[in-house]
Write an enzyme that holds these catalytic residues in place. Structure first.
Site, PDB file in Angstrom:
ATOM      1  N   HIS A 121       0.853  -1.181   0.000  1.00 46.78           N
ATOM      2  CA  HIS A 121       0.000   0.000   0.000  1.00 46.78           C
ATOM      3  C   HIS A 121       0.896   1.240   0.000  1.00 46.78           C
ATOM      4  O   HIS A 121       2.016   1.214   0.496  1.00 46.78           O
ATOM      5  CB  HIS A 121      -0.871  -0.042   1.264  1.00 46.78           C
ATOM      6  N   ASP A 198       2.853  -4.124   8.081  1.00 48.10           N
ATOM      7  CA  ASP A 198       1.609  -3.375   7.863  1.00 48.10           C
ATOM      8  C   ASP A 198       0.473  -4.374   8.055  1.00 48.10           C
ATOM      9  O   ASP A 198       0.186  -5.190   7.190  1.00 48.10           O
ATOM     10  CB  ASP A 198       1.607  -2.794   6.445  1.00 48.10           C
ATOM     11  N   GLN A 201      -4.679  -5.074   6.880  1.00 49.35           N
ATOM     12  CA  GLN A 201      -5.568  -6.096   6.331  1.00 49.35           C
ATOM     13  C   GLN A 201      -5.393  -7.448   7.018  1.00 49.35           C
ATOM     14  O   GLN A 201      -6.131  -8.391   6.717  1.00 49.35           O
ATOM     15  CB  GLN A 201      -5.313  -6.271   4.827  1.00 49.35           C
ATOM     16  N   LYS A 224     -10.869  -0.912  10.239  1.00 46.00           N
ATOM     17  CA  LYS A 224     -10.995  -2.108   9.407  1.00 46.00           C
ATOM     18  C   LYS A 224     -11.362  -3.345  10.230  1.00 46.00           C
ATOM     19  O   LYS A 224     -11.553  -4.416   9.672  1.00 46.00           O
ATOM     20  CB  LYS A 224      -9.697  -2.352   8.632  1.00 46.00           C
ATOM     21  N   CYS A 361      -4.813   2.439  -3.752  1.00 41.64           N
ATOM     22  CA  CYS A 361      -3.603   2.972  -3.109  1.00 41.64           C
ATOM     23  C   CYS A 361      -2.422   2.020  -3.307  1.00 41.64           C
ATOM     24  O   CYS A 361      -1.627   1.790  -2.389  1.00 41.64           O
ATOM     25  CB  CYS A 361      -3.843   3.228  -1.621  1.00 41.64           C
TER      26      CYS A 361
END
Length: 406
Positions: A121, A198, A201, A224, A361
């Site tokens: 991302h 990261d 997700q 999220k 993104c």
């Protein structure tokens, strides 16, 4: 897992869009919020609204207890050693920027390497670009396999003794790829590098154990994972966080302020300058309670079934390209032949089906895929096979419509 009962706890899903029942397939962008989270936010503002760590009055004590109680919930949720390793941020982007600016610019020098992947991302690319420019370090990319996965052989070939930082997403927001974080972290550590993950997700869908992964930093967002927007978390190993300087200065994060110099509070507060995101933390704590009640293992298994079902259904269609590996997290990214993804999303929206369209993104990944944009359907604990059937029907309708037009 009683998906029907779970879905009833999300009031936003009980509505008509363009005369059709809403099918929400954009949870990778942001998840919907259950009643318990909404109620927690309302109760905080109705009964406990106050600043934290400052007043000794009852409201201040209640607010502080809820804020720090949320930090305790995060600690247990990710299996951190201590609440001092849990820093509240505005989200994943802020968390990654904090590491890139504070740790990166202090520890990188000319000729050092930062290693990332093509699937990242933008929030896990641009901070490292800026860190490289500021320090003279080199940005390197682990190549992708043809199906959008990475191989550990390529990881070993890319990471060297000059590598100081490896930054990688846990789960791709485009491809659904689940990266081998634990194995990559081990390779990074063999070369003396630190590993940032990261987890935007990853953490909504997988059971995350930061001690088992042995990552040095893990960043994620509340919105999220059924929590509010504007709240996120940076987890870090304590010795690294203790060595890092704050990136925001002002109230709350200080110990003593003199005319020409100041000292900082201990962890985690030295990174939380100003009035913190109190209501957001309270809402995140409620979201963690909700996810724990449902069970991350149940959510992961449910999404695996949905992803497999979606792949099976979409593979039966002609004129569709699906991106990413066969085994994936709960999302499917695709394009219909000769139909722009924005047009696909617009037609689907007319039938009450919400999907994402665009570059997500992830422009470098779009170029690697040789497309300008894609459509993406992403699933969560409140989605069903019937939602996917609606998606497939909508895609067939889209093909028919544009087939007639052209």
């Amino acid at each position: 897992m009683d998906v029907k009962a779970i879905k009833e706890q999300f009031p936003v899903l009980d509505q008509q869009i363009n005369g059709n029942p809403l099918v929400y397939l954009d949870s990778a962008a942001t998840s919907q919020k259950p009643l318990t989270v909404i109620q927690a936010l309302e109760d905080y503002y109705k009964f406990d609204n106050s600043n934290v760590h400052r007043g000794v009055h009852t409201l201040g004590t209640r607010a502080t207890d809820k804020y720090e109680g949320a930090r305790e919930k995060v600690k247990h949720f990710i299996n951190a050693e201590s609440t001092s390793q849990v820093i509240f941020t505005r989200g994943t982007t802020t968390a990654i920027n904090t590491v890139a600016y504070s740790y990166g610019r202090s520890n990188l020098t000319e000729g050092d390497e930062i290693v990332i992947t093509h699937m990242e991302h933008h929030s896990n690319i641009i901070p490292w670009q800026q860190a490289a420019k500021a320090t003279g370090a080199t940005l390197k990319y682990i190549p992708l396999q043809s199906d959008g996965t990475i191989s550990l052989d390529d990881v070993r070939a890319t990471i060297t003794d000059r590598t100081k930082i490896v930054a990688m997403m846990h789960v791709s927001n485009v491809l659904g790829t689940i990266n081998p974080i634990k194995e990559v972290a081990a390779i990074a550590h063999q070369h003396g590098a630190v590993m940032l993950v990261d987890g935007a997700q990853g953490i909504p869908h997988l059971r995350v154990d930061v001690k088992d992964l042995d990552c040095d930093f893990y960043a994620f967002s509340g919105h999220k994972m059924c929590g509010p927007t504007g709240i996120g978390v940076l987890y870090g190993k304590k010795h690294l966080l203790e060595e890092m300087e704050p990136v925001e200065f002002g109230g709350e994060m200080i110990d003593f302020v003199h005319l020409y110099d100041s000292t900082w509070k201990e962890l985690p507060w030295k990174f939380e300058g100003g009035t913190p995101i109190i209501a957001g933390a309270v809402g995140l704590g409620a979201a963690i309670d909700f996810l724990n009640e449902v069970g991350l293992e149940n959510i992961e298994a449910h999404e695996e079934r949905l992803a497999a079902y979606a792949m099976e259904k979409l593979h039966t269609m002609d004129g569709i390209t699906i991106f990413g590996p066969e085994e994936r997290a709960g999302l499917v990214t695709f394009n219909l032949d000769d139909v722009h993804p924005h047009d696909t999303a617009t037609v689907l929206d007319a039938d009450g089906i919400a999907v994402r369209a665009g570059h997500h993104c992830a422009q470098p990944l779009m170029r690697w895929l040789d497309v300008t944009a894609t459509a993406r359907a992403s699933f969560y604990l409140y989605n069903t096979e019937e939602d996917i059937d609606r998606l497939v029907d909508g895609l067939n309708k889209t093909k028919e419509y544009f087939g007639d037009v052209f």
